[in-house]
Design a protein around this motif. Structure first.
Motif, PDB file in Angstrom:
ATOM      1  N   UNK A 174       0.846  -1.185   0.000  1.00 26.15           N
ATOM      2  CA  UNK A 174       0.000   0.000   0.000  1.00 26.15           C
ATOM      3  C   UNK A 174       0.884   1.238   0.000  1.00 26.15           C
ATOM      4  N   UNK A 175       0.254   2.366  -0.314  1.00 26.37           N
ATOM      5  CA  UNK A 175       0.920   3.660  -0.271  1.00 26.37           C
ATOM      6  C   UNK A 175       0.259   4.519   0.802  1.00 26.37           C
ATOM      7  N   UNK A 176       1.056   5.116   1.643  1.00 24.67           N
ATOM      8  CA  UNK A 176       0.558   6.143   2.564  1.00 24.67           C
ATOM      9  C   UNK A 176       0.889   7.479   1.922  1.00 24.67           C
ATOM     10  N   UNK A 177      -0.122   8.115   1.356  1.00 24.16           N
ATOM     11  CA  UNK A 177       0.118   9.302   0.541  1.00 24.16           C
ATOM     12  C   UNK A 177       0.162  10.568   1.390  1.00 24.16           C
ATOM     13  N   UNK A 178       0.745  11.648   0.852  1.00 13.18           N
ATOM     14  CA  UNK A 178       0.794  12.920   1.570  1.00 13.18           C
ATOM     15  C   UNK A 178      -0.566  13.561   1.811  1.00 13.18           C
ATOM     16  N   UNK A 179      -1.637  13.000   1.215  1.00 10.55           N
ATOM     17  CA  UNK A 179      -2.975  13.518   1.493  1.00 10.55           C
ATOM     18  C   UNK A 179      -3.408  13.220   2.923  1.00 10.55           C
ATOM     19  N   UNK A 180      -2.741  12.262   3.559  1.00 16.22           N
ATOM     20  CA  UNK A 180      -3.117  11.844   4.904  1.00 16.22           C
ATOM     21  C   UNK A 180      -2.134  12.413   5.923  1.00 16.22           C
ATOM     22  N   UNK A 181      -2.676  12.895   7.026  1.00 19.12           N
ATOM     23  CA  UNK A 181      -1.874  13.536   8.067  1.00 19.12           C
ATOM     24  C   UNK A 181      -0.797  12.570   8.569  1.00 19.12           C
ATOM     25  N   UNK A 182       0.449  13.039   8.723  1.00 20.01           N
ATOM     26  CA  UNK A 182       1.520  12.133   9.160  1.00 20.01           C
ATOM     27  C   UNK A 182       1.284  11.526  10.538  1.00 20.01           C
ATOM     28  N   UNK A 183       0.410  12.120  11.350  1.00 20.74           N
ATOM     29  CA  UNK A 183       0.124  11.513  12.654  1.00 20.74           C
ATOM     30  C   UNK A 183      -0.567  10.158  12.503  1.00 20.74           C
ATOM     31  N   UNK A 184      -1.136   9.890  11.319  1.00 22.01           N
ATOM     32  CA  UNK A 184      -1.798   8.612  11.077  1.00 22.01           C
ATOM     33  C   UNK A 184      -0.827   7.536  10.594  1.00 22.01           C
ATOM     34  N   UNK A 185       0.409   7.927  10.352  1.00 23.15           N
ATOM     35  CA  UNK A 185       1.370   7.022   9.738  1.00 23.15           C
ATOM     36  C   UNK A 185       1.663   5.767  10.558  1.00 23.15           C
ATOM     37  N   UNK A 186       1.981   5.860  11.846  1.00 22.63           N
ATOM     38  CA  UNK A 186       2.310   4.618  12.573  1.00 22.63           C
ATOM     39  C   UNK A 186       1.198   3.584  12.517  1.00 22.63           C
ATOM     40  N   UNK A 187      -0.052   4.029  12.692  1.00 19.55           N
ATOM     41  CA  UNK A 187      -1.177   3.087  12.652  1.00 19.55           C
ATOM     42  C   UNK A 187      -1.343   2.497  11.266  1.00 19.55           C
ATOM     43  N   UNK A 188      -1.146   3.310  10.230  1.00 20.97           N
ATOM     44  CA  UNK A 188      -1.275   2.811   8.863  1.00 20.97           C
ATOM     45  C   UNK A 188      -0.213   1.765   8.551  1.00 20.97           C
ATOM     46  N   UNK A 189       1.018   1.997   8.996  1.00 20.25           N
ATOM     47  CA  UNK A 189       2.096   1.034   8.767  1.00 20.25           C
ATOM     48  C   UNK A 189       1.819  -0.276   9.498  1.00 20.25           C
ATOM     49  N   UNK A 190       1.369  -0.175  10.731  1.00 19.24           N
ATOM     50  CA  UNK A 190       1.052  -1.391  11.486  1.00 19.24           C
ATOM     51  C   UNK A 190      -0.112  -2.142  10.856  1.00 19.24           C
ATOM     52  N   UNK A 191      -1.096  -1.402  10.328  1.00 20.01           N
ATOM     53  CA  UNK A 191      -2.235  -2.051   9.670  1.00 20.01           C
ATOM     54  C   UNK A 191      -1.777  -2.822   8.443  1.00 20.01           C
ATOM     55  N   UNK A 192      -0.859  -2.245   7.671  1.00 16.38           N
ATOM     56  CA  UNK A 192      -0.346  -2.923   6.487  1.00 16.38           C
ATOM     57  C   UNK A 192       0.392  -4.206   6.870  1.00 16.38           C
ATOM     58  N   UNK A 193       1.176  -4.140   7.915  1.00 20.06           N
ATOM     59  CA  UNK A 193       1.898  -5.332   8.361  1.00 20.06           C
ATOM     60  C   UNK A 193       0.928  -6.384   8.895  1.00 20.06           C
ATOM     61  N   UNK A 194      -0.050  -5.954   9.669  1.00 19.84           N
ATOM     62  CA  UNK A 194      -1.034  -6.889  10.230  1.00 19.84           C
ATOM     63  C   UNK A 194      -1.858  -7.553   9.140  1.00 19.84           C
ATOM     64  N   UNK A 195      -2.065  -6.833   8.025  1.00 17.33           N
ATOM     65  CA  UNK A 195      -2.844  -7.379   6.912  1.00 17.33           C
ATOM     66  C   UNK A 195      -2.044  -8.378   6.085  1.00 17.33           C
ATOM     67  N   UNK A 196      -0.777  -8.572   6.425  1.00 18.98           N
ATOM     68  CA  UNK A 196       0.051  -9.537   5.718  1.00 18.98           C
ATOM     69  C   UNK A 196       0.625  -9.024   4.412  1.00 18.98           C
ATOM     70  N   UNK A 197       0.652  -7.704   4.235  1.00 25.09           N
ATOM     71  CA  UNK A 197       1.178  -7.138   2.994  1.00 25.09           C
ATOM     72  C   UNK A 197       2.696  -7.200   2.961  1.00 25.09           C
TER      73      UNK A 197
END
Length: 286
Positions: A8-31
């Motif tokens: 997945x891509x975490x784009x600059x449209x999303x606030x960087x404060x959401x980044x840690x949760x997004x990265x963990x979600x990607x890992x948890x999803x098995x990506x």
């Protein structure tokens, strides 16, 4: 058929404060991969890459891409080598021209972007390999610079979309990162350009694809496509459930793309839920 890695891509449209949760979600999803863009004047790419790597334990984190005109090559080498050493085997950095309008805004636009990229890429590779580098190029100049903590063999990708840049990436870099807003026909042409110039049959090609899922997905894609200058989202995006996403990603793999990156819309209302669907799609491809 190539079964692509999925990320997945975490784009600059999303606030960087959401980044840690997004990265963990990607890992948890098995990506397999989690990518970041460095758009002026938004997230700092190396900063966010460090946060994503520190927030996870397995997933590969890509940075596409660092604009060569924006960063001194010695500083880039220092930062990239540090992340490679701290998170071995997990960091996938890329360099490229950058958006020329932005480079003009910051006073860094090069008169010859290809010459700069060539000088920058070769110098960066030499520094990461631990060589002492002296270069007096048109744009890159170093005098007896050597990293204290090099990382020989560290991967370094190049991104772009023009034929010259694609051929350069294929013949010089460890992988080619394609632009997000490419139609299927342009993706096929880009893959053919890369394959024709690559020195190995397994040269990695990374391509984003706009994805929306759930209620209102088609409407969000139409709005996003319009923002990108397209009349229709059909050729640049996929909407639907995990099965439909998996089928589209499989077709991209058939083109020769080795890593497909799901790209959310700017207004994606549930980034973690969206990521879970991408994980389901990836599982269906395995």
């Amino acid at each position: 058929m190539t079964t692509p890695s999925i990320g997945t891509v975490f784009t600059p449209a999303h606030d960087p404060t959401r980044l840690p949760a997004a990265a963990r979600a990607a890992e948890s999803a098995g990506l397999d991969e989690f990518w970041l863009w460095e758009d002026c004047f938004s997230h700092g790419g190396l900063t966010t890459a460090a946060v994503a790597l520190a927030s996870t334990s397995r997933i590969r984190v890509g940075l596409g891409l660092m604009p060569a005109p924006l960063r001194n090559v010695a500083l880039t080498a220092m930062e990239v080598a540090s992340l490679h050493r701290l998170f071995p085997g997990r960091f996938l950095p890329g360099v490229g021209h950058g958006v020329q309008r932005w480079m003009e805004q910051v006073g860094s636009r090069a008169a010859s972007p290809m010459t700069l990229l060539d000088e920058y890429h070769s110098t960066l590779r030499a520094l990461l390999a631990g060589e002492e580098v002296t270069v007096d190029g048109r744009f890159v100049r170093l005098d007896a610079v050597r990293l204290q903590y090099p990382v020989p063999g560290a991967p370094l990708m190049v991104g772009g979309e023009g034929p010259k840049t694609l051929r350069f990436a294929a013949s010089h870099a460890d992988g080619t990162l394609l632009s997000a807003a490419l139609t299927d026909d342009r993706l096929r042409a880009a893959c053919a350009e890369v394959r024709g110039a690559a020195s190995t049959d397994d040269h990695p090609i990374v391509a984003p694809r706009l994805v929306a899922v759930g209620p209102g997905a088609a409407d969000r894609l139409r709005a996003e496509a319009s923002r990108w200058g397209f009349e229709s989202a059909d050729e640049i995006a996929v909407a639907g459930d995990a099965g439909e996403v998996a089928a589209k990603f499989a077709r991209l793999g058939e083109m020769g793309i080795t890593s497909v990156l799901a790209h959310p819309t700017d207004d994606e209302p549930d980034l973690e839920g969206w990521t879970a669907v991408i994980g389901e799609a990836a599982a269906q491809l395995r």
